[in-house]
Design an enzyme around this catalytic site. Structure first.
Site, mmCIF file in Angstrom:
data_model
loop_
_atom_site.group_PDB
_atom_site.id
_atom_site.type_symbol
_atom_site.label_atom_id
_atom_site.label_comp_id
_atom_site.label_asym_id
_atom_site.label_seq_id
_atom_site.Cartn_x
_atom_site.Cartn_y
_atom_site.Cartn_z
ATOM 1 N N LYS A 116 7.165 72.748 17.496
ATOM 2 C CA LYS A 116 6.054 71.639 17.272
ATOM 3 C C LYS A 116 6.342 70.657 18.297
ATOM 4 O O LYS A 116 7.640 70.800 19.136
ATOM 5 C CB LYS A 116 6.194 70.855 15.855
ATOM 6 C CG LYS A 116 7.542 70.359 15.636
ATOM 7 C CD LYS A 116 7.506 69.911 14.122
ATOM 8 C CE LYS A 116 8.764 69.090 14.297
ATOM 9 N NZ LYS A 116 9.031 68.565 12.399
ATOM 10 N N TYR B 159 10.595 42.995 36.250
ATOM 11 C CA TYR B 159 9.665 42.059 35.681
ATOM 12 C C TYR B 159 10.519 41.336 34.780
ATOM 13 O O TYR B 159 11.546 41.495 34.087
ATOM 14 C CB TYR B 159 8.659 43.113 34.461
ATOM 15 C CG TYR B 159 7.690 43.834 35.466
ATOM 16 C CD1 TYR B 159 6.681 43.099 36.251
ATOM 17 C CD2 TYR B 159 7.459 45.184 35.257
ATOM 18 C CE1 TYR B 159 5.895 43.774 36.974
ATOM 19 C CE2 TYR B 159 6.651 45.642 35.715
ATOM 20 C CZ TYR B 159 5.728 45.206 36.619
ATOM 21 O OH TYR B 159 4.722 45.958 37.431
HETATM 22 C C1 LIG Z 1 10.239 69.363 12.118
HETATM 23 C C2 LIG Z 1 10.616 69.949 10.976
HETATM 24 C C3 LIG Z 1 11.864 70.917 10.910
HETATM 25 C C4 LIG Z 1 12.780 71.043 12.104
HETATM 26 O O1 LIG Z 1 13.809 70.032 12.067
HETATM 27 P P1 LIG Z 1 14.941 69.707 12.901
HETATM 28 O O2 LIG Z 1 15.478 68.467 12.538
HETATM 29 O O3 LIG Z 1 14.402 69.315 14.061
HETATM 30 O O4 LIG Z 1 15.958 70.922 12.904
HETATM 31 C C5 LIG Z 1 11.964 71.663 9.724
HETATM 32 N N1 LIG Z 1 11.250 71.625 8.637
HETATM 33 C C6 LIG Z 1 10.062 70.688 8.618
HETATM 34 C C7 LIG Z 1 9.417 70.423 7.482
HETATM 35 C C8 LIG Z 1 10.040 70.190 9.823
HETATM 36 O O5 LIG Z 1 8.871 69.155 9.875
#
Ligand SMILES: *Cc1c(COP(=O)(O)O)cnc(C)c1O
Length: 367
Positions: free
Chosen positions: A35, A263
């Site tokens: 993702k 800035y």
């Molecule tokens: C994003 C996510 C993961 C992966 O988590 P990490 O901490 O990046 O390993 C696993 N399960 C769910 C439900 C998630 O939303």
């Protein structure tokens, strides 16, 4: 390389990390979490590097569409579930297995005809984010098992505090999940990266399910070579950083003692020195929350950011005797400067830094 900030992505490291994770969880099936543009590492390129994964996990249907359009035919799991009935139909057409986490989701499935789709039921064992409450989960699971438009029911839960090895919440969540799936015949899933690296012994309690090939792990951040456990380095966990974030000096100029920089003039030089202007800013994902004093690497030495990060530019203090020149590369994080450590300076998690890279300049993909 361009002068502008650019992420160099080592796809070989992603493949290596996947293998290292596999080795930690023998017998488990793995959905690789890609993702958020693979946490900023380039979703399609990383999908290619993760060809051994049993499935990919995503968080938006747009990500599923991109994968399908590129010809990726692996099982896809939509972690957050679908947000509307129309999205459910879109998920079906993209062959995405959604997470079902509400009564409304169950009703949508019960009232639809058409081919059955596999679903993951998300159960809330203590995070209090998405998922059926424990007392409601068995009822939802059995309704879905009896639903014509569902071909297969799997069950998952998500850890809230697995990155803290001394927090008992994870153990409580594991116990609750084990009780819930006692007697459940299908596939089940626990463990993000922190669960895998911080709670490996506890996960062995799922031995009979692992032996039956029914336990799925869900690594995300560790695939990209970032440590999921604060205080433990990626290297010590056997992981290799997949991203190096780089830019170049575009100007080197003197500054006199007492002069202000940037800035708001928040930083004032204590001595006659040399400033380096770097072609990176928050428009590239080098966030404005990165404070003065945060190191970058120029010609093998650490020099501090000074003043406030602008949209396109950052100023560093190269020191009075600097011989650096415009065009020299600057490492913002990567070799010699782990993103975990930059995240500490910025008061955030490395997840946010890598996912926040905006790729104004196209990433460079290497083996
Ligand atoms: C994003 C996510 C993961 C992966 O988590 P990490 O901490 O990046 O390993 C696993 N399960 C769910 C439900 C998630 O939303």
């Amino acid at each position: 390389m361009t002068f502008g900030a650019c992420a160099r992505i080592r796809l070989g490291a992603v493949t290596h990390n996947f293998q290292a994770i596999r080795n930690r969880a023998p017998g488990c099936r793995a959905m690789a979490v890609i993702k958020g543009n693979a946490y900023g590492h380039g979703m399609l390129a990383c999908a290619g590097a993760l060809a051994e994964a049993d499935a990919f996990a995503i968080a938006r249907l747009s990500e599923a569409r991109t994968l399908r359009e590129a010809g990726v035919d692996k099982p896809l799991v939509m972690l957050g579930g679908v947000f509307s009935r129309a999205d459910l139909e879109l998920a079906v057409s993209l062959e995405v297995s959604p997470c079902i986490h509400s009564d409304e989701h169950v009703r949508w499935l019960e009232s639809r005809d058409g081919p059955g789709l596999p679903v993951w039921v998300k159960v809330d064992t203590g995070m209090n984010r998405l998922g059926f409450r424990l007392e409601d989960a068995p009822g939802a699971i059995s309704r879905l098992q009896n639903c014509d438009s569902v071909s297969d029911v799997k069950v998952m839960t998500h850890f809230a505090n697995a990155d803290n090895p001394s927090d008992e919440t994870t153990r409580v969540q594991i116990e609750r999940f084990k009780d819930l799936i006692d007697g459940f015949p299908g596939d089940v899933s626990v463990a993000n990266s922190a669960g895998l690296f911080g709670w490996a012994n506890e996960l062995r309690e799922f031995e009979t399910i692992i032996d039956a090939g029914r336990l799925w792990i869900r690594p995300g951040i560790a695939l990209y070579g970032v440590s999921p456990i604060p205080g433990r380095s990626a290297a010590e966990l056997g992981l290799k950083a997949a991203m190096q974030f780089e830019a170049r000096l575009i100007l080197v100029k003197p500054v006199l003692a007492g002069e202000h920089v940037g800035y708001g003039g928040t930083w004032r030089s204590g001595q006659d020195s040399t400033l380096g202007i770097v072609a990176v800013g928050y428009g590239d994902g080098y966030t404005r929350y990165i404070p003065g004093g945060t190191p970058v690497i120029v010609n093998g030495r650490r020099v501090p950011v000074v003043g406030i990060i602008s949209m396109d530019l950052t100023v560093v203090d190269l020191g009075p005797d600097a011989t650096d020149r415009a065009g020299d590369p600057v490492i913002l994080w990567g070799d010699g400067l782990p993103v975990e450590s930059v995240a500490e300076y910025a008061g955030t998690v490395p997840y946010q830094l890598v996912t926040g890279v905006t790729h104004r300049e196209q990433a460079i993909f290497e083996k």
